[in-house]
Design a protein around this motif. Sequence first.
Motif, mmCIF file in Angstrom:
data_model
loop_
_atom_site.group_PDB
_atom_site.id
_atom_site.type_symbol
_atom_site.label_atom_id
_atom_site.label_comp_id
_atom_site.label_asym_id
_atom_site.label_seq_id
_atom_site.Cartn_x
_atom_site.Cartn_y
_atom_site.Cartn_z
ATOM 1 N N PRO A 292 12.686 -8.403 -18.902
ATOM 2 C CA PRO A 292 11.483 -7.811 -19.480
ATOM 3 C C PRO A 292 11.550 -7.776 -21.008
ATOM 4 C CG PRO A 292 12.918 -6.101 -18.642
ATOM 5 C CD PRO A 292 13.557 -7.406 -18.264
ATOM 6 N N SER A 293 10.417 -7.994 -21.631
ATOM 7 C CA SER A 293 10.296 -7.885 -23.088
ATOM 8 C C SER A 293 8.919 -7.353 -23.433
ATOM 9 C CB SER A 293 10.485 -9.236 -23.780
ATOM 10 O OG SER A 293 11.831 -9.583 -23.879
ATOM 11 N N HIS A 294 8.837 -6.798 -24.626
ATOM 12 C CA HIS A 294 7.565 -6.349 -25.184
ATOM 13 C C HIS A 294 7.253 -7.222 -26.387
ATOM 14 C CE1 HIS A 294 9.009 -2.828 -22.983
ATOM 15 N NE2 HIS A 294 7.727 -2.607 -22.753
ATOM 16 N N PHE A 295 6.057 -7.737 -26.411
ATOM 17 C CA PHE A 295 5.579 -8.577 -27.501
ATOM 18 C C PHE A 295 4.408 -7.853 -28.149
ATOM 19 C CE2 PHE A 295 7.498 -11.264 -24.370
ATOM 20 C CZ PHE A 295 8.116 -12.289 -25.078
ATOM 21 N N THR A 296 4.477 -7.643 -29.448
ATOM 22 C CA THR A 296 3.353 -7.068 -30.181
ATOM 23 C C THR A 296 2.737 -8.184 -31.011
ATOM 24 O OG1 THR A 296 4.419 -4.906 -30.272
ATOM 25 C CG2 THR A 296 2.619 -5.309 -31.834
ATOM 26 N N PHE A 297 1.458 -8.411 -30.803
ATOM 27 C CA PHE A 297 0.722 -9.452 -31.511
ATOM 28 C C PHE A 297 -0.269 -8.784 -32.458
ATOM 29 C CE2 PHE A 297 1.916 -11.182 -27.396
ATOM 30 C CZ PHE A 297 2.507 -12.381 -27.757
ATOM 31 N N ARG A 298 -0.211 -9.144 -33.741
ATOM 32 C CA ARG A 298 -1.200 -8.678 -34.714
ATOM 33 C C ARG A 298 -2.071 -9.871 -35.075
ATOM 34 N NH1 ARG A 298 1.588 -6.260 -39.119
ATOM 35 N NH2 ARG A 298 1.516 -8.255 -40.149
ATOM 36 N N THR A 299 -3.361 -9.703 -34.903
ATOM 37 C CA THR A 299 -4.284 -10.793 -35.157
ATOM 38 C C THR A 299 -4.877 -10.703 -36.553
ATOM 39 O OG1 THR A 299 -6.112 -9.551 -34.180
ATOM 40 C CG2 THR A 299 -4.908 -11.045 -32.715
ATOM 41 N N ALA A 300 -5.316 -11.859 -37.019
ATOM 42 C CA ALA A 300 -6.096 -11.985 -38.253
ATOM 43 C C ALA A 300 -7.176 -13.009 -37.936
ATOM 44 C CB ALA A 300 -5.225 -12.437 -39.422
ATOM 45 N N GLY A 301 -8.375 -12.525 -37.704
ATOM 46 C CA GLY A 301 -9.450 -13.423 -37.283
ATOM 47 C C GLY A 301 -9.157 -13.961 -35.904
ATOM 48 N N ASP A 302 -9.164 -15.293 -35.777
ATOM 49 C CA ASP A 302 -8.941 -15.905 -34.464
ATOM 50 C C ASP A 302 -7.533 -16.459 -34.295
ATOM 51 O OD1 ASP A 302 -9.088 -18.083 -36.166
ATOM 52 O OD2 ASP A 302 -10.473 -19.219 -34.926
ATOM 53 N N ARG A 303 -6.595 -15.951 -35.096
ATOM 54 C CA ARG A 303 -5.200 -16.406 -35.032
ATOM 55 C C ARG A 303 -4.252 -15.211 -34.969
ATOM 56 N NH1 ARG A 303 -6.925 -20.972 -34.139
ATOM 57 N NH2 ARG A 303 -7.300 -22.563 -35.682
ATOM 58 N N ILE A 304 -3.001 -15.504 -34.657
ATOM 59 C CA ILE A 304 -1.949 -14.498 -34.641
ATOM 60 C C ILE A 304 -1.272 -14.494 -36.012
ATOM 61 C CG2 ILE A 304 0.264 -13.821 -33.614
ATOM 62 C CD1 ILE A 304 -2.120 -13.494 -31.703
ATOM 63 N N ALA A 305 -1.244 -13.341 -36.652
ATOM 64 C CA ALA A 305 -0.558 -13.195 -37.935
ATOM 65 C C ALA A 305 0.913 -12.839 -37.750
ATOM 66 C CB ALA A 305 -1.231 -12.135 -38.793
ATOM 67 N N ARG A 306 1.200 -12.117 -36.673
ATOM 68 C CA ARG A 306 2.583 -11.672 -36.436
ATOM 69 C C ARG A 306 2.821 -11.471 -34.949
ATOM 70 N NH1 ARG A 306 6.076 -9.653 -40.038
ATOM 71 N NH2 ARG A 306 7.892 -8.578 -39.221
ATOM 72 N N MET A 307 3.946 -12.005 -34.476
ATOM 73 C CA MET A 307 4.407 -11.780 -33.118
ATOM 74 C C MET A 307 5.773 -11.112 -33.224
ATOM 75 S SD MET A 307 5.078 -14.510 -30.013
ATOM 76 C CE MET A 307 6.726 -15.116 -30.387
ATOM 77 N N THR A 308 5.879 -9.906 -32.712
ATOM 78 C CA THR A 308 7.133 -9.145 -32.747
ATOM 79 C C THR A 308 7.656 -9.011 -31.330
ATOM 80 O OG1 THR A 308 6.356 -7.915 -34.679
ATOM 81 C CG2 THR A 308 8.219 -6.974 -33.458
ATOM 82 N N ILE A 309 8.931 -9.354 -31.156
ATOM 83 C CA ILE A 309 9.568 -9.309 -29.837
ATOM 84 C C ILE A 309 10.621 -8.215 -29.818
ATOM 85 C CG2 ILE A 309 10.847 -10.598 -28.092
ATOM 86 C CD1 ILE A 309 9.883 -13.182 -29.571
ATOM 87 N N ARG A 310 10.556 -7.357 -28.801
ATOM 88 C CA ARG A 310 11.542 -6.295 -28.568
ATOM 89 C C ARG A 310 11.744 -6.156 -27.075
ATOM 90 N NH1 ARG A 310 11.675 -6.995 -33.311
ATOM 91 N NH2 ARG A 310 11.462 -5.510 -34.978
ATOM 92 N N ALA A 311 12.827 -5.521 -26.685
ATOM 93 C CA ALA A 311 13.084 -5.291 -25.253
ATOM 94 C C ALA A 311 12.151 -4.227 -24.720
ATOM 95 C CB ALA A 311 14.516 -4.853 -25.027
#
Length: 107
Positions: A88-107
């Motif tokens: 299992p993992s948690h992914f946090t996606f921060r968007t900017a318009g219609d794209r991903i600005a940041r993908m953060t991966i944590r357990a």
Amino acid sequence: MTAELDTPTRRLLDAANANDTDAFLAAFTADGVVDDWGREFRGAEAIRGWSDREFIGKQVTLAVEEVTRDGDETVVTAAVGGNGFNGPSHFTFRTAGDRIARMTIRA
């Protein structure tokens, strides 16, 4: 209740599950970042290198289990499979318009 995936996040997850590196990279902004447990990879070239070694290059699969959304951030809990990390993992996606600005991966 699990929220729906926003379009940019769905596009990125679909590309990862299809092992389509070009579509995966196209899902990010030009200065997009992957934060993999504090290791940051910024821009397409750095993200490609990381992905080739640790993500799509390991035939990653991401089975979405839960989605929560708050403004421009979407948190996805997923069961990760493939030839690399599995679990299992948690992914946090921060968007900017219609794209991903940041993908953060944590357990």
